[in-house]
Design an enzyme around this catalytic site. Structure first.
Site, mmCIF file in Angstrom:
data_model
loop_
_atom_site.group_PDB
_atom_site.id
_atom_site.type_symbol
_atom_site.label_atom_id
_atom_site.label_comp_id
_atom_site.label_asym_id
_atom_site.label_seq_id
_atom_site.Cartn_x
_atom_site.Cartn_y
_atom_site.Cartn_z
ATOM 1 N N ASP A 42 13.410 -4.297 8.985
ATOM 2 C CA ASP A 42 12.336 -3.829 8.199
ATOM 3 C C ASP A 42 11.937 -2.685 9.475
ATOM 4 O O ASP A 42 11.404 -2.875 10.657
ATOM 5 C CB ASP A 42 11.090 -4.926 8.178
ATOM 6 C CG ASP A 42 9.963 -4.532 7.464
ATOM 7 O OD1 ASP A 42 9.602 -3.156 7.304
ATOM 8 O OD2 ASP A 42 9.029 -5.115 6.776
ATOM 9 N N SER A 50 0.987 -1.083 0.155
ATOM 10 C CA SER A 50 0.170 0.026 -0.052
ATOM 11 C C SER A 50 0.848 1.109 -0.059
ATOM 12 O O SER A 50 0.419 2.377 0.496
ATOM 13 C CB SER A 50 -1.036 0.130 1.247
ATOM 14 O OG SER A 50 -0.170 0.118 2.648
ATOM 15 N N HIS A 77 12.108 -3.388 4.272
ATOM 16 C CA HIS A 77 10.833 -3.749 3.799
ATOM 17 C C HIS A 77 10.646 -4.384 2.392
ATOM 18 O O HIS A 77 9.569 -4.759 1.898
ATOM 19 C CB HIS A 77 9.680 -2.594 4.214
ATOM 20 C CG HIS A 77 8.369 -3.177 4.159
ATOM 21 N ND1 HIS A 77 7.610 -4.102 4.876
ATOM 22 C CD2 HIS A 77 7.066 -2.746 3.360
ATOM 23 C CE1 HIS A 77 6.358 -4.248 4.643
ATOM 24 N NE2 HIS A 77 6.121 -3.420 3.711
ATOM 25 N N SER A 98 2.864 -7.231 2.444
ATOM 26 C CA SER A 98 2.528 -5.967 3.647
ATOM 27 C C SER A 98 0.824 -5.965 3.807
ATOM 28 O O SER A 98 0.063 -7.031 4.309
ATOM 29 C CB SER A 98 3.058 -4.973 3.155
ATOM 30 O OG SER A 98 3.050 -3.675 4.196
ATOM 31 N N PHE A 99 0.216 -4.799 3.216
ATOM 32 C CA PHE A 99 -1.140 -4.729 3.119
ATOM 33 C C PHE A 99 -1.796 -5.826 2.510
ATOM 34 O O PHE A 99 -2.796 -6.485 2.820
ATOM 35 C CB PHE A 99 -1.352 -3.297 2.507
ATOM 36 C CG PHE A 99 -2.779 -3.195 1.914
ATOM 37 C CD1 PHE A 99 -3.770 -2.855 2.564
ATOM 38 C CD2 PHE A 99 -2.473 -3.312 0.367
ATOM 39 C CE1 PHE A 99 -4.879 -2.639 1.682
ATOM 40 C CE2 PHE A 99 -3.828 -3.300 -0.320
ATOM 41 C CZ PHE A 99 -4.923 -3.077 0.352
#
Length: 297
Positions: free
Chosen positions: A244, A54, A272, A123-124
């Site tokens: 991260d 995102s 990340h 992630s998202f």
């Protein structure tokens, strides 16, 4: 990060600002759950769906370009721009929430007549993949979660900066610095390219509406209950960068503890951007994991 990788990442993002026919960010188009959806469809074989993160100005291609070639050697790789992101539609009346995004994934799979697939979430996108496996287990074969949201954690300075991005080259540079372990990957040219991607028509308005302050609540909105995560029976691969600064490693440790049939791989010297900073190793690990599923089917 060597110079060749840095140049590759710069090239990867130039498509964000090239709206013409040579733009690699633009792939195929399909209507999924009433959303005109931009997606990439590469390779053949059993399907694997890649769900992006995102970050501001993100697209499926920007997230996954470096791993699609390897995964597509053995799979049909499908990478959609989720509603509100990239070159998919941004309906004025859409409510950006977990229900909308899961409905979009299901609609996307249905529109391509895909009953079930391996699912990889970043992630998202990991939160979406996790929720999909919980709510619609028959639609998910193997599950891969990378730097995943989906369990509670205190919002980091990095994630707050990502979700709170206000368009400027300086702010984009700051956001990119949070993503990368090796800061030599991030330079002014890259920040300019990503900034220009983030100010394409309609992009920032949609992005700003997704995660307004206070942003801790959106972590909660993307969280799945522990008891439901424990019920996941899908073989799961969890990957995370040790360094991260956006999503803490503790989230993947918790997911590994909750999902009985799971394995965890932690990349050292990695932020990340696992799929970018360690693209080759990432692709090999994921490919081997998915191959185990084919061998056992």
């Amino acid at each position: 990060m060597n110079r060749a990788m840095s140049d590759t990442c710069l090239t990867q993002l130039k498509g964000n600002i090239d709206v013409g026919q040579n733009n690699p960010e633009v792939g195929n188009s399909v209507v999924a759950n009433n959303i005109s959806t931009n997606f990439h469809d590469v390779g053949s074989g059993s399907p694997v769906v890649l769900i992006h993160g995102s970050g501001p100005g993100v697209t499926a291609w920007a997230n996954w370009r470096l791993v699609i070639p390897e995964l597509s050697k053995t799979h049909r790789v499908l990478a959609p721009d989720m509603v509100g992101f990239g070159y998919s539609d941004r309906p004025e009346d859409v409510e950006y929430d977990l229900e909308t995004w899961i409905g979009h994934i299901l609609g996307f799979m249905d529109s391509l007549n895909i009953d079930h697939a391996d699912v990889v979430g970043n992630s998202f996108g990991g939160a979406l993949a996790l929720a999909l496996a919980i709510r619609y287990p028959a639609r998910v074969d193997r599950l891969v979660l990378m730097g995943s949201v989906g369990v509670p954690f205190e919002i980091t300075e990095g994630l707050d900066a990502v979700w709170g991005y206000e368009p400027s080259v300086e702010n984009m540079r700051r956001v990119l610095d949070y993503f990368a372990y090796d800061k030599s990957l991030v330079n002014d040219d890259l920040a300019e390219l990503r900034y220009r991607a983030s100010v394409q028509p309609g992009v920032q308005a949609a992005f700003a509406s997704m995660f307004p302050a206070p942003r801790q609540r959106w972590i909660g909105a993307l969280t799945s209950p522990d008891e439901q995560i424990r019920e996941i029976k899908k073989s799961t691969l969890i990957l995370h960068g040790r360094d991260d600064c956006v999503i803490p490693l503790s989230t993947s440790l918790q997911l590994h503890n909750l999902i009985d049939d799971s394995q965890l791989h932690v990349f050292g010297r990695c932020g990340h951007w696992t799929q970018i900073e360690h693209a080759g190793r990432f692709s090999r690990i994921v490919s081997a994991f998915l191959a185990e599923g084919r061998a056992g089917s």
